[in-house]
Every structure is written in structure tokens, then in C-alpha cells.
Design a protein around this motif. Structure first.
Motif, mmCIF file in Angstrom:
data_model
loop_
_atom_site.group_PDB
_atom_site.id
_atom_site.type_symbol
_atom_site.label_atom_id
_atom_site.label_comp_id
_atom_site.label_asym_id
_atom_site.label_seq_id
_atom_site.Cartn_x
_atom_site.Cartn_y
_atom_site.Cartn_z
ATOM 1 N N VAL A 198 37.282 38.110 42.706
ATOM 2 C CA VAL A 198 36.812 38.032 41.315
ATOM 3 C C VAL A 198 35.867 39.202 41.033
ATOM 4 O O VAL A 198 34.822 39.319 41.677
ATOM 5 C CB VAL A 198 36.068 36.704 41.032
ATOM 6 C CG1 VAL A 198 35.656 36.633 39.564
ATOM 7 C CG2 VAL A 198 36.932 35.504 41.398
ATOM 8 N N PRO A 199 36.206 40.079 40.068
ATOM 9 C CA PRO A 199 35.298 41.186 39.722
ATOM 10 C C PRO A 199 34.064 40.672 38.976
ATOM 11 O O PRO A 199 34.199 39.933 37.999
ATOM 12 C CB PRO A 199 36.141 42.078 38.793
ATOM 13 C CG PRO A 199 37.568 41.684 39.035
ATOM 14 C CD PRO A 199 37.505 40.213 39.372
ATOM 15 N N PHE A 200 32.883 41.080 39.430
ATOM 16 C CA PHE A 200 31.621 40.649 38.831
ATOM 17 C C PHE A 200 31.210 41.656 37.755
ATOM 18 O O PHE A 200 30.253 42.417 37.900
ATOM 19 C CB PHE A 200 30.574 40.536 39.943
ATOM 20 C CG PHE A 200 29.358 39.727 39.566
ATOM 21 C CD1 PHE A 200 29.468 38.394 39.223
ATOM 22 C CD2 PHE A 200 28.101 40.303 39.570
ATOM 23 C CE1 PHE A 200 28.354 37.650 38.887
ATOM 24 C CE2 PHE A 200 26.979 39.564 39.237
ATOM 25 C CZ PHE A 200 27.105 38.238 38.887
ATOM 26 N N PHE A 201 31.999 41.678 36.684
ATOM 27 C CA PHE A 201 31.744 42.590 35.569
ATOM 28 C C PHE A 201 31.817 41.791 34.268
ATOM 29 O O PHE A 201 32.465 40.746 34.211
ATOM 30 C CB PHE A 201 32.805 43.699 35.505
ATOM 31 C CG PHE A 201 32.803 44.603 36.701
ATOM 32 C CD1 PHE A 201 31.905 45.655 36.783
ATOM 33 C CD2 PHE A 201 33.701 44.411 37.742
ATOM 34 C CE1 PHE A 201 31.898 46.495 37.887
ATOM 35 C CE2 PHE A 201 33.699 45.246 38.848
ATOM 36 C CZ PHE A 201 32.794 46.295 38.925
ATOM 37 N N ILE A 202 31.200 42.328 33.212
ATOM 38 C CA ILE A 202 31.236 41.666 31.897
ATOM 39 C C ILE A 202 32.594 41.841 31.231
ATOM 40 O O ILE A 202 33.115 40.937 30.602
ATOM 41 C CB ILE A 202 30.102 42.206 30.990
ATOM 42 C CG1 ILE A 202 28.775 41.565 31.383
ATOM 43 C CG2 ILE A 202 30.389 41.973 29.506
ATOM 44 C CD1 ILE A 202 28.683 40.053 31.139
ATOM 45 N N SER A 203 33.180 43.033 31.357
ATOM 46 C CA SER A 203 34.453 43.256 30.661
ATOM 47 C C SER A 203 35.462 43.906 31.590
ATOM 48 O O SER A 203 35.104 44.517 32.603
ATOM 49 C CB SER A 203 34.248 44.125 29.420
ATOM 50 O OG SER A 203 33.703 45.363 29.793
ATOM 51 N N ALA A 249 37.843 40.255 35.025
ATOM 52 C CA ALA A 249 36.373 40.289 35.079
ATOM 53 C C ALA A 249 35.777 38.948 34.628
ATOM 54 O O ALA A 249 36.235 38.339 33.665
ATOM 55 C CB ALA A 249 35.850 41.407 34.187
ATOM 56 N N ILE A 250 34.724 38.522 35.318
ATOM 57 C CA ILE A 250 34.147 37.196 35.068
ATOM 58 C C ILE A 250 33.617 37.067 33.630
ATOM 59 O O ILE A 250 33.678 35.993 33.024
ATOM 60 C CB ILE A 250 33.044 36.868 36.110
ATOM 61 C CG1 ILE A 250 32.547 35.445 35.950
ATOM 62 C CG2 ILE A 250 31.896 37.867 36.066
ATOM 63 C CD1 ILE A 250 33.622 34.383 36.117
ATOM 64 N N GLY A 251 33.158 38.171 33.047
ATOM 65 C CA GLY A 251 32.591 38.121 31.690
ATOM 66 C C GLY A 251 33.609 37.815 30.604
ATOM 67 O O GLY A 251 33.237 37.526 29.472
#
Lengths: 278, 224
Positions: A198-203, A249-251
Motif C-alpha cells: 500500500v503506497p503511503f501517499f495522499i494522491s 495511494a491510501i489518500g
């Protein structure tokens, strides 16, 4: 004074991008979702790299009925933007800023600081691999990471510790694009037959569409003609004798809208906590 | 009573404004019909009906390139947006030209603060700090190209309200005087149109200033 549909406005601050058309999408979608709840009199977004700019945002809430503006950074962690750029561009004195007309701007914590992010990471992992037993799965949270002061790496580490403490997954692991442990080492970092990343980014953007897939070894499958989001729809990837599941991305998780609202409410609750004890 | 920004929009419409930027606004009963001003005579336009559609219409130009600056004169063509009322019109315009109606309303209420370019540049930190080292001559050239209403690179339809520095000097002599006078519309159509006002250099221009300084330094170091 607390959040009120009569006198409160919400300003969601995003990074935005001059090259990635999807960068502002999560903030705009969450703003639309929050508007539909009728919790705030007005809901607006502003961006560092897009319009309306943070400077434009100074003029977005001109109605005298709006007595307070809750500013929620849609950022994955505290850092340069939340501590330097946003306060400077929005002319914030601190957590609480009173404008000359008496309107109060309340600078809330970034969304990534909210404890609910942990549940959203778990939810995203379940969504991307719904039938896969967690006990036979390694979960990898991938952040950018740089040799500089990257607080998103610290936030990602905190989330990993919280999820690992639940004892549900075979292993829970941080990985980074630019520092050790590198995401490209995932076959060595993980040991379960299933691996969820899971990428820990907003977008979503270049990192989640192209860079991380290449580092995972699944990038070559992306055709230039296909949508960049196609990379999230080919799960599982059979690689190194494992089933690899790759999430967006999680965001982009719609429930971040609730976290934005809660960060605004949390501001007032925290302010109450700060009152001296009688 | 209408909120301030809605009221500013309503006043311009009732004063006979034909549109805003490259958008033509036509009355249709109680509602509005929007299209690119070069598409007024076309009958083959794709029809849209939600203000939210404006977000996608504004995102890419005719070649499919992403438009980071929404006031650049490269709005795509071929669409017709039908909106039921003033509220929907405002929502759509906030996607086409984000923040511009709010800035216009502030200007009309005499509440708009502007910032000279050098003040904006000196405020920068991190990777943009170096942009403050740009010379007046370089500003003259960069603003003349970047902000030009027609034929610029990328060009911009805003009316510039900021000066170069505290002296109040115009940032570029390459641009016509009307580029700096509100509420003059910058499309050159000679009509009453809702102006797109620029109270402060945008982040894209700051990034351009940084590039100019970086390139000049590279040229100097190569020459040495």
C-alpha cells in the motif's frame, strides 16, 4: 465555538501538481463529499501547485456570517509544507489566527496524523486482497523516504508499528523508494506467500503509477496506451513464487473525508483540553 | 441576501457581461449555457449538464495536455455546458477559473491586497528561495512571455494588479498598459467580460523565475 453549519467554513489544503492531473483529485472529491453533509457553511480547497492557490484562499471566505475557518492540510504527515509553507502562505500566526475582521482561522492537524488512518490502511489492504488470509500475508507500507528530514517516513513507521501490534498479518513492514529498506527488495523483506503493498501517499501520480510498480517488478506490464490506473487492477501479480497485491495511494480512500471532518472537530476538542484546570 | 461572491457574479451578468476568460455565457430561461467563445456558432458540441463536468473540461487542452494554469488561453473546445441557475454557474466557473470570482469580489469590495513580485519571491523558501535572485531585466522578459494574454508561453488571461517591487514599477515593459488595468478584459474582444484578476504572482511564475536564475547561473559557470 465549535464546527457549525451556520458560521464555520472548511479549507482543505492540498499539494497539487503542475504535471500530474490526478494530484488534486482526492482533495476535490473529499470536499464534494463533505459539502453534501452540510456540516460547514462553505467548503473549499486550495493548493500549493494548483488553483486556487493558498494566496487566493485568503479571499474565499468573505461573507460576514463565516466566523471561523478550519484549515485542514490534506498531507500524510507534518513536515515542511505543514510547518513552513502553509502557515506562511495563509498568513497564520499559529494554531489560532484572528483576521482584522474578527474571522478566526483554526489550523488543524494534517489528515495523516489522525489515528483513523490505521483503520483505512487495513481497509485498503482487505479491499485489494479480499479472499487472502491475513495470517499468510505480509503487508508492506511504502513511503517516499529521503536522506533528508522526511517526516512521512516517520508517520509510515508509526502506522506499521500500530498494525504489527494487532498481530493479524504474518508480517508488517515499512519500505521506501529512496532509502533502506528499499521497496525493490520486497522479496527479501517479506516471507509470506501473499504480499500486499500500500503506497503511503495522499494522491496517485508518478510514484504510485510508475515508480513503485517498476521497483516492485510489475511496471513492465503497464502499456503506454492504457489508463495509469490499470496498474491497480491486475492483482495478484505472480512474482518470485508469491502473490503480490498492489493498492492505490491510501489518500484516495473516500473515508479520508471523515478524517478531514474529524481533524476540524479535534481542533476544538484539543483547544478545550488546553484550558487551565480551575 | 446572496453571498458576496455570488452577488458579484450576478451583478456582472446583469450588467451584460458576455462571458469570462474564453467562456461565453448565454442566458437560457432562468439558466445559463456555457461554451468556448470560438464555438458559439457550432452545432456539434458535446453537451454536459453538471457544474462538476467543468472540472474535467478545464483539466486538459485540445491536444490532451494537462493545464496546470487554468487562466492560460488554452481552454479546450467542443463542449456545451447547460446549467440551471446562478449557483450552478458559480460552481462551474470555480472549476474553470478557480478562485477568480472570489478575488474579483474582494477587489470590488476594496478588500483585495496585492503583493509586489519581489515580496512574493523573497517570501519563498526551500527550492524556490533562489528565485529572489532574478534581475529586473530578467523579470521584464519572463513576465513578458509567461503572462502575455495572447501569444505568450504559456500565456495568461489575468489582469496583473501587482508591481515589480516596492517602487510600484510595472513588472514588464513588454506587455501593453491595459494588461495592468482592472477591470479590462484580456481576451482582446472589446466586450464587457468578467475580468480575471491577478493579485499576486502565481506559483508557476515563481517556478519560472527560479528556472531563469538557475539557467543563468549554469551559463555563467560554463563560461568560466
Amino acid at each position: 465555538m465549535s464546527v457549525s453549519s451556520e458560521s464555520s467554513a472548511l479549507l482543505i489544503v492540498g499539494h497539487g501538481s503542475t504535471v500530474n492531473p490526478d494530484s488534486s483529485a482526492p482533495s476535490l472529491e473529499q470536499a464534494a463529499a463533505i459539502r453534501a453533509h452540510d456540516i460547514f457553511r462553505e467548503v473549499a480547497c486550495c493548493f500549493w501547485k494548483e488553483e486556487p492557490s493558498l494566496r487566493d484562499a485568503l479571499f474565499l471566505f468573505s461573507d460576514p456570517e463565516i466566523r471561523e475557518v478550519y484549515v485542514v492540510p490534506n498531507f500524510i504527515s507534518e513536515g515542511y509544507f505543514t510547518q513552513t509553507v502553509i502557515p506562511r502562505e495563509l498568513e497564520l500566526d499559529g494554531r489560532l489566527t484572528t483576521r482584522p475582521d474578527g474571522q478566526v482561522w483554526k489550523y488543524c492537524e494534517p489528515v495523516g496524523n489522525h489515528p483513523g488512518v490505521t483503520e483505512l490502511l487495513l481497509r485498503r489492504a482487505r479491499e485489494v486482497a479480499p479472499q487472502v488470509p491475513e495470517a499468510e500475508t505480509s503487508l508492506v507500507i511504502v513511503a517516499h523516504g529521503t536522506p533528508l528530514n522526511d517526516k512521512s517516513a516517520i508517520a509510515a513507521k508509526r502506522e506499521v508499528e500500530k498494525i504489527a501490534a494487532l498481530g493479524r498479518y504474518a508480517s508488517v513492514q515499512n519500505a521506501y523508494m529512496e532509502e533502506s529498506p528499499l521497496i525493490s527488495d520486497w522479496p527479501r523483506l517479506t516471507n509470506a506467500p501473499n504480499v500486499i503493498v500500500v503506497p503511503f501517499f495522499i494522491s496517485d501520480g508518478l510514484h504510485s503509477y510508475e515508480d513503485i510498480p517498476v521497483l516492485l517488478g510489475i511496471g513492465a506490464e503497464s502499456g503506454a496506451a492504457s489508463s495509469p490506473r490499470a496498474v491497480f487492477r491486475r492483482n495478484p501479480h505472480r512474482l518470485h513464487g508469491r502473490n503480490l497485491y498492489y493498492a492505490s495511494a491510501i489518500g484516495t480512500e473516500p473515508k479520508f473525508a471523515e478524517i478531514i471532518i474529524e481533524q476540524a472537530r479535534a481542533f476544538d476538542e484539543a483547544a478545550l483540553d488546553l484550558r487551565p484546570i480551575a | 441576501m446572496l453571498p458576496r461572491i455570488s452577488r458579484a457574479l450576478a451583478d456582472w451578468i446583469s450588467a451584460g457581461a458576455r462571458g469570462i476568460g474564453q467562456i461565453e455565457i448565454q442566458h437560457d430561461g432562468g439558466g445559463f449555457v456555457l461554451c468556448h467563445f470560438d464555438d458559439i456558432a457550432r452545432k456539434d458540441l458535446e453537451i454536459f449538464r453538471s457544474p462538476n463536468d467543468a472540472a474535467e473540461l478545464a483539466k486538459f487542452d485540445d491536444e490532451g495536455n494537462y493545464r496546470p494554469l487554468k487562466t492560460a488561453p488554452n481552454l479546450r473546445r467542443g463542449w456545451r455546458l447547460e446549467l440551471p441557475d446562478l449557483e450552478a454557474l458559480q460552481e462551474a466557473l470555480d472549476f474553470f477559473y478557480p478562485g477568480r470570482l472570489a478575488v474579483l469580489a474582494a477587489w470590488e469590495a476594496n478588500r483585495l491586497t496585492t503583493a509586489p513580485l519581489r515580496q512574493t519571491l523573497h517570501r519563498q523558501s526551500g527550492m524556490y528561495r533562489v528565485a529572489a535572485k532574478i534581475s529586473d531585466e530578467q523579470i521584464d522578459t519572463v513576465v513578458g512571455q509567461f503572462c502575455r494574454s495572447r501569444g505568450g508561453n504559456p500565456g495568461c488571461l489575468r489582469t496583473i494588479l501587482w508591481s515589480r517591487d516596492a517602487t510600484g514599477a510595472r513588472p514588464s515593459q513588454h506587455l501593453p498598459l491595459e494588461k495592468f488595468i482592472a477591470p479590462i478584459d484580456q481576451t482582446g474582444r472589446g466586450e464587457t467580460r468578467i475580468p480575471l484578476l491577478c493579485q499576486e504572482a502565481c506559483n508557476l511564475l515563481v517556478a519560472e523565475a527560479r528556472e531563469v536564475v538557475a539557467e543563468a547561473r549554469e551559463t555563467t559557470s560554463r563560461a568560466e
